[in-house]
Design a protein around this motif. Structure first.
Motif, PDB file in Angstrom:
ATOM      1  N   PRO A 121      -1.253  -4.556  -4.459  1.00  0.00           N
ATOM      2  CA  PRO A 121      -0.014  -3.770  -4.636  1.00  0.00           C
ATOM      3  C   PRO A 121       0.977  -3.952  -3.487  1.00  0.00           C
ATOM      4  CG  PRO A 121      -1.953  -2.343  -4.709  1.00  0.00           C
ATOM      5  CD  PRO A 121      -2.438  -3.708  -4.374  1.00  0.00           C
ATOM      6  N   LEU A 122       0.478  -4.274  -2.306  1.00  0.00           N
ATOM      7  CA  LEU A 122       1.375  -4.472  -1.166  1.00  0.00           C
ATOM      8  C   LEU A 122       2.149  -5.773  -1.319  1.00  0.00           C
ATOM      9  CD1 LEU A 122      -1.097  -3.455   1.689  1.00  0.00           C
ATOM     10  CD2 LEU A 122       0.547  -2.008   0.498  1.00  0.00           C
ATOM     11  N   ARG A 154      -3.531  -8.828   8.230  1.00  0.00           N
ATOM     12  CA  ARG A 154      -4.761  -8.062   7.975  1.00  0.00           C
ATOM     13  C   ARG A 154      -5.517  -8.623   6.772  1.00  0.00           C
ATOM     14  NH1 ARG A 154      -3.465  -2.530   6.825  1.00  0.00           N
ATOM     15  NH2 ARG A 154      -1.253  -2.887   7.128  1.00  0.00           N
ATOM     16  N   PHE A 199       6.643   1.114  11.888  1.00  0.00           N
ATOM     17  CA  PHE A 199       7.534  -0.001  11.564  1.00  0.00           C
ATOM     18  C   PHE A 199       8.980   0.415  11.297  1.00  0.00           C
ATOM     19  CE2 PHE A 199       3.517  -2.240  10.340  1.00  0.00           C
ATOM     20  CZ  PHE A 199       3.639  -3.267  11.258  1.00  0.00           C
ATOM     21  N   TYR A 200       9.146   1.575  10.706  1.00  0.00           N
ATOM     22  CA  TYR A 200      10.486   1.927  10.211  1.00  0.00           C
ATOM     23  C   TYR A 200      11.157   2.981  11.095  1.00  0.00           C
ATOM     24  CZ  TYR A 200       9.220  -0.490   5.905  1.00  0.00           C
ATOM     25  OH  TYR A 200       8.838  -1.436   4.989  1.00  0.00           O
ATOM     26  N   ASP A 201      12.403   2.728  11.445  1.00  0.00           N
ATOM     27  CA  ASP A 201      13.188   3.717  12.187  1.00  0.00           C
ATOM     28  C   ASP A 201      14.049   4.571  11.263  1.00  0.00           C
ATOM     29  OD1 ASP A 201      12.249   2.811  14.627  1.00  0.00           O
ATOM     30  OD2 ASP A 201      13.816   1.277  14.778  1.00  0.00           O
ATOM     31  N   ARG A 241       0.238   1.562  13.755  1.00  0.00           N
ATOM     32  CA  ARG A 241       1.221   0.497  13.518  1.00  0.00           C
ATOM     33  C   ARG A 241       1.999   0.743  12.239  1.00  0.00           C
ATOM     34  NH1 ARG A 241      -2.637  -3.175  14.654  1.00  0.00           N
ATOM     35  NH2 ARG A 241      -2.777  -3.969  12.526  1.00  0.00           N
ATOM     36  N   ALA A 242       1.268   1.086  11.164  1.00  0.00           N
ATOM     37  CA  ALA A 242       1.917   1.281   9.861  1.00  0.00           C
ATOM     38  C   ALA A 242       2.949   2.406   9.916  1.00  0.00           C
ATOM     39  CB  ALA A 242       0.870   1.571   8.791  1.00  0.00           C
ATOM     40  N   ASP A 280       2.409  -7.897   9.143  1.00  0.00           N
ATOM     41  CA  ASP A 280       1.188  -7.214   9.582  1.00  0.00           C
ATOM     42  C   ASP A 280       0.172  -7.124   8.433  1.00  0.00           C
ATOM     43  OD1 ASP A 280      -0.094  -5.358  11.740  1.00  0.00           O
ATOM     44  OD2 ASP A 280      -0.131  -4.135   9.913  1.00  0.00           O
ATOM     45  N   GLN A 281       0.681  -6.792   7.241  1.00  0.00           N
ATOM     46  CA  GLN A 281      -0.207  -6.671   6.082  1.00  0.00           C
ATOM     47  C   GLN A 281      -0.833  -8.025   5.724  1.00  0.00           C
ATOM     48  OE1 GLN A 281       2.661  -4.882   3.443  1.00  0.00           O
ATOM     49  NE2 GLN A 281       2.071  -2.787   3.987  1.00  0.00           N
ATOM     50  N   SER A 298      12.442  -4.130   9.225  1.00  0.00           N
ATOM     51  CA  SER A 298      11.187  -3.376   9.327  1.00  0.00           C
ATOM     52  C   SER A 298      10.210  -3.840   8.255  1.00  0.00           C
ATOM     53  CB  SER A 298      11.431  -1.879   9.137  1.00  0.00           C
ATOM     54  OG  SER A 298      12.307  -1.389  10.122  1.00  0.00           O
ATOM     55  N   ARG A 299      10.755  -4.083   7.073  1.00  0.00           N
ATOM     56  CA  ARG A 299       9.901  -4.497   5.977  1.00  0.00           C
ATOM     57  C   ARG A 299       9.248  -5.852   6.267  1.00  0.00           C
ATOM     58  NH1 ARG A 299       7.840  -1.834   1.634  1.00  0.00           N
ATOM     59  NH2 ARG A 299       7.895  -3.079  -0.258  1.00  0.00           N
ATOM     60  N   ALA A 321       8.484  -7.051   9.218  1.00  0.00           N
ATOM     61  CA  ALA A 321       7.436  -6.830  10.224  1.00  0.00           C
ATOM     62  C   ALA A 321       6.209  -6.182   9.586  1.00  0.00           C
ATOM     63  CB  ALA A 321       7.980  -5.954  11.351  1.00  0.00           C
ATOM     64  N   GLU A 322       6.450  -5.218   8.726  1.00  0.00           N
ATOM     65  CA  GLU A 322       5.349  -4.534   8.053  1.00  0.00           C
ATOM     66  C   GLU A 322       4.560  -5.505   7.183  1.00  0.00           C
ATOM     67  OE1 GLU A 322       6.355  -2.081   4.646  1.00  0.00           O
ATOM     68  OE2 GLU A 322       5.059  -0.483   5.366  1.00  0.00           O
ATOM     69  N   LEU A 370      -5.495   4.851   1.764  1.00  0.00           N
ATOM     70  CA  LEU A 370      -5.553   3.626   2.570  1.00  0.00           C
ATOM     71  C   LEU A 370      -4.447   3.606   3.631  1.00  0.00           C
ATOM     72  CD1 LEU A 370      -6.038   1.127  -0.411  1.00  0.00           C
ATOM     73  CD2 LEU A 370      -7.821   2.231   0.956  1.00  0.00           C
ATOM     74  N   PHE A 412      -6.026   4.742  -5.215  1.00  0.00           N
ATOM     75  CA  PHE A 412      -4.788   4.767  -4.423  1.00  0.00           C
ATOM     76  C   PHE A 412      -3.567   4.434  -5.258  1.00  0.00           C
ATOM     77  CE2 PHE A 412      -5.863   0.293  -4.144  1.00  0.00           C
ATOM     78  CZ  PHE A 412      -4.647  -0.358  -4.095  1.00  0.00           C
ATOM     79  N   THR A 413      -3.795   3.809  -6.420  1.00  0.00           N
ATOM     80  CA  THR A 413      -2.691   3.475  -7.311  1.00  0.00           C
ATOM     81  C   THR A 413      -2.249   4.664  -8.179  1.00  0.00           C
ATOM     82  OG1 THR A 413      -4.386   2.687  -8.821  1.00  0.00           O
ATOM     83  CG2 THR A 413      -3.258   1.028  -7.492  1.00  0.00           C
ATOM     84  N   ASP A 469      -1.959   1.708   4.248  1.00  0.00           N
ATOM     85  CA  ASP A 469      -0.577   1.452   3.866  1.00  0.00           C
ATOM     86  C   ASP A 469       0.020   2.511   2.947  1.00  0.00           C
ATOM     87  OD1 ASP A 469       0.009  -1.272   5.151  1.00  0.00           O
ATOM     88  OD2 ASP A 469      -1.981  -1.482   4.272  1.00  0.00           O
ATOM     89  N   GLN A 470      -0.752   3.548   2.647  1.00  0.00           N
ATOM     90  CA  GLN A 470      -0.197   4.665   1.884  1.00  0.00           C
ATOM     91  C   GLN A 470       0.177   5.844   2.787  1.00  0.00           C
ATOM     92  OE1 GLN A 470      -2.877   2.826   0.154  1.00  0.00           O
ATOM     93  NE2 GLN A 470      -0.995   1.985  -0.670  1.00  0.00           N
ATOM     94  N   ASP A 527      -7.928  -6.480  -3.786  1.00  0.00           N
ATOM     95  CA  ASP A 527      -7.472  -5.338  -4.588  1.00  0.00           C
ATOM     96  C   ASP A 527      -6.564  -4.413  -3.794  1.00  0.00           C
ATOM     97  OD1 ASP A 527      -8.665  -6.136  -6.872  1.00  0.00           O
ATOM     98  OD2 ASP A 527     -10.348  -4.718  -6.782  1.00  0.00           O
ATOM     99  N   GLN A 528      -6.889  -4.255  -2.513  1.00  0.00           N
ATOM    100  CA  GLN A 528      -6.063  -3.378  -1.674  1.00  0.00           C
ATOM    101  C   GLN A 528      -4.747  -4.056  -1.300  1.00  0.00           C
ATOM    102  OE1 GLN A 528      -8.853  -2.556   1.482  1.00  0.00           O
ATOM    103  NE2 GLN A 528      -9.754  -0.810   0.405  1.00  0.00           N
ATOM    104  N   GLU A 548      -9.391  -7.843   6.724  1.00  0.00           N
ATOM    105  CA  GLU A 548      -9.453  -6.391   6.942  1.00  0.00           C
ATOM    106  C   GLU A 548      -9.087  -5.613   5.686  1.00  0.00           C
ATOM    107  OE1 GLU A 548      -7.137  -5.328  10.441  1.00  0.00           O
ATOM    108  OE2 GLU A 548      -7.865  -7.146  11.434  1.00  0.00           O
ATOM    109  N   MET A 549      -8.603  -6.317   4.689  1.00  0.00           N
ATOM    110  CA  MET A 549      -8.217  -5.685   3.436  1.00  0.00           C
ATOM    111  C   MET A 549      -8.802  -6.503   2.298  1.00  0.00           C
ATOM    112  SD  MET A 549      -4.283  -4.615   2.787  1.00  0.00           S
ATOM    113  CE  MET A 549      -3.580  -5.374   4.233  1.00  0.00           C
TER     114      MET A 549
END
Lengths: 544, 155
Positions: free
Chosen positions: A38-39, A25, B130-132, B126-127, A21-22, A14-15, A17-18, B98, B70-71, B100-101, A34-35, A30-31
């Protein structure tokens, strides 16, 4: 070794795939950076001086031959045929492209590996003793507890945006090979009077620009309370750790400012509440995990003697082989510190070889040490000679474990965007100056640690001899420190005085070791002599 | 997954995962809330102690937790503390929130979101998808892996 079940695998998949996607983006705009930062950091991806750097997690430093082989594959496929083993028992690659990052994580996931939370202001990879499960002196194998903490801390929703990074270490011996008390949480497994295993908690240690030794917060936390107690420690920190100044944001500053007693009081109060929420896993889960760490099937017939007739082999054996709990076995350290080499670096071919040797000689298991070496934990004594021959052929048999040549160095200004000075060329010069095996042996245990900036990734505060690179009006300058230790005799090193040039610091180390040789008493290591006679005679030798 | 997916215009929240009527009152500061016994909505700043609200939970229908950046993760603890104490009203994350949070915020008990900059609804979906599985039990009621492994069905 631990093996993923369908749930662990699903979470790691899952991670991937996530993160894919990030990345998409981010690449599509789309990001903002700075955004995205952290990801990507929570997936181990840093932006360094020349390229992206990817740090791959090696949970508690343990990996299988297949995993080591995958690390070699990644070095070849996506990097420049080498990788760098780190002081957090991880590996990092220095020349990664952003568009490859998700594919690398995908490749890693096929061997139950990932880069989750290897960076960012979250709970990082759990570190441990590289002799776990092999040492005679441990109360238990610490890794089942570390694995439980790995699971708990992975994707923890409350603690993904902490004031600062958070490092946990679990050991189970009085001998500390993991710098346990220099972690945000250091855990030592101990037995209580009833013979039950529990966790002794030290909280608030760390290096960086304000080094602290973690004070004892609780003598005994039972297995049934481990997760709740960690939640309490982290929640107090998440709520009250400083967020106004990045350099005062580690938990050590909070514990120091409010005092260990007050921190403990707050944790106990939070724990009393959290314990009512039924967050701890059933005891059966720790038992399930522990089964993966059952001792391998040792050969009961194996001889307990080693033929030391080859003098070169003997030198390596005396230095790099440690006692195993089984008298027919030994723990062998593969030093990644050849004379003039880059501490902790290994080529893809060397990684493949270590994978093969782990499979052939060590029940398919190897370990990464915080001193940036590799350990084969379960080698039959009868196989040591053959192992050494193969290592020697590949340049992997420096006989310098814990000697001056076995130094820790951070990547420094050759790679790192935070560094003020280069670490690697200095490490190479010191290693060459002290290349002579006899001389190293004569100096005895001497832990030398180099950081290229005040963030202390090279553990200079914990060095018997520490070196800190600074920038002095645009020129690299090196401060020298003496008297630190990351072991059970934990202490923080002190600065000798004004800094030196790169060549000057090598000369200064030689003056200091000469003084040690002249002053030492029977059985004293460098650090023991320093502790006995104090800084003054050393200052005199360096600056007088 | 989303129980409902509002596209905006519901109170101040862009996203709302509740079926009840949104609170019509403006959220007031914690200090004001203590004094106004008829107030039902409060706004908690990131440095404020969520436990100050615990004695007043019975008259609360909306808690807005503000994220100045967001941090700044203090709001995650605030949310869990409120849910752990039994608060069942709306819990809204506002400010620098955001895509992803959102998932971690949902796991900590937030059920509505008022981001400073509107979120891409498709990216949020989508975000969240992702996780089951989850390792840790939290207030969101998802059964953790630790329970699934040992035959239980809830955490």
């Amino acid at each position: 070794m631990y093996q993923y079940d369908k749930y662990d695998q699903s979470l790691v998949d899952s991670r991937v795939a996530e993160f894919r996607d990030q990345c998409e983006r981010r690449i599509a705009g789309e990001m903002t950076e700075d955004q995205f930062k952290p990801l990507r950091l929570q997936n181990g991806l840093y932006l360094q001086l020349h390229a992206y750097m990817l740090r791959v997690a090696i949970p508690y430093g343990t990996l299988s031959g297949d995993q080591m082989r995958m690390l070699a594959t990644i070095a070849r496929k996506y990097d420049r045929d080498y990788g760098h083993f780190t002081t957090r028992q991880n590996i990092q690659y220095n020349w990664i492209k952003l568009e490859d990052a998700a594919d690398i994580l995908q490749d890693l996931s096929t061997v139950e590996m990932h880069a989750i939370q290897t960076s960012g202001n979250c709970i990082r990879n759990i570190s441990s003793d590289q002799y776990a499960g092999a040492s005679a002196e441990e109360a238990a194998d610490p890794r089942p507890w570390a694995e439980l903490l790995r699971q708990w801390s992975s994707f923890h929703p409350e603690f993904a945006h902490l004031p600062r990074k958070f490092k946990i270490c679990v050991i189970a011996s009085d001998t500390d090979r993991a710098a346990m008390r220099l972690h945000d949480i250091g855990i030592q497994l101990v037995e209580n009077d009833a013979g039950e295993l529990g966790a002794r908690f030290y909280v608030g240690g760390g290096m960086g620009r304000t080094p602290m030794i973690a004070p004892l917060i609780r003598e005994f936390v039972s297995a049934d309370d481990l997760i709740s107690y960690c939640e309490a420690c982290l929640r107090v920190y998440n709520r009250y750790g400083r967020r106004d100044n990045k350099y005062k944001a580690r938990i050590k500053i909070l514990v120091h400012e409010i005092g260990a007693e007050e921190y403990k009081r707050q944790v106990e109060e939070e724990f009393a509440h959290i314990k009512t929420l039924n967050l701890d896993p059933p005891r059966a889960e720790l038992e399930r995990i522990s089964e993966f760490f059952a001792p391998p099937a040792f050969d009961a017939e194996a001889p307990t003697e080693v033929d030391l007739s080859d003098p070169d082999f003997r030198i390596w054996h005396d230095q790099n082989v440690a006692e195993h709990k089984n008298p027919a076995y030994a723990i062998a350290t593969i030093s990644l510190k050849p004379v003039g080499g880059i501490p902790g670096d290994a080529t893809a071919d060397q990684m493949d070889l270590m994978a093969d040797l782990a499979k052939q000689y060590s029940f398919d298991e190897c370990r990464v040490t915080h001193s940036q070496n590799i350990v084969l934990p379960h080698v039959r004594k009868a196989d040591l000679y053959a192992l050494w021959q193969k290592l020697d052929e590949a340049g992997l048999a420096p006989a310098n474990l814990d000697l001056i040549g076995d130094m820790i160095a951070c990547p420094g200004l050759d790679y790192c965007s935070l560094a003020n000075a280069r670490s690697i060329p200095l490490a190479q010069k010191i290693s060459q100056r002290f290349a002579d095996q006899q001389r190293q042996k004569e100096l005895g245990e001497l832990k030398l640690k180099i950081s290229g900036c005040i963030n202390a990734c090279g553990h200079h505060h914990a060095g018997h001899i520490g070196i800190l690179g600074v920038d002095r009006k645009g020129v690299e300058n090196y401060q020298l420190l003496f008297g630190g230790s990351g072991a059970e005799d934990v202490s923080l090193a002190k600065i000798t005085g004004p800094g030196f040039t790169e060549d000057g610091v090598v000369d200064a180390i030689e003056k200091a070791t000469d003084l040690y040789l002249a002053q030492r008493e029977e059985g004293e290591r460098f650090v023991d002599t320093y502790r006995r006679i104090g800084m003054e005679p050393f200052k005199e030798a360096l600056y007088g | 997954m989303a129980e409902s997916f509002a596209t905006g215009g519901v109170g101040d929240a862009q996203l709302r995962y509740r079926d009840d009527e949104p609170c019509a009152q403006p959220a007031v500061t914690v200090e004001a809330f203590k004094g106004q016994t008829n107030a039902t909505a409060v706004r908690l700043e990131s440095g404020e102690d969520a436990r100050e609200l615990l004695a007043m939970l019975d008259r609360l229908t909306l808690v807005v937790v503000h994220f100045p950046a967001f941090t700044d993760g203090r709001g995650y603890s605030a949310a869990r503390i409120l849910r752990e104490a039994g608060y069942a009203g709306e819990l809204r994350a506002a400010g620098d929130v955001l895509v992803d949070q959102i998932r971690y915020m949902r796991r900590c008990g937030f059920d509505s979101f008022a981001p400073d900059a509107p979120l891409d609804a498709a990216a949020v979906e989508r975000a969240l998808g992702f996780y089951d599985h989850v390792y840790q039990p939290t207030v969101d009621g998802q059964t953790p892996v630790w329970t699934l492994r040992h035959g239980g069905d809830h955490g």
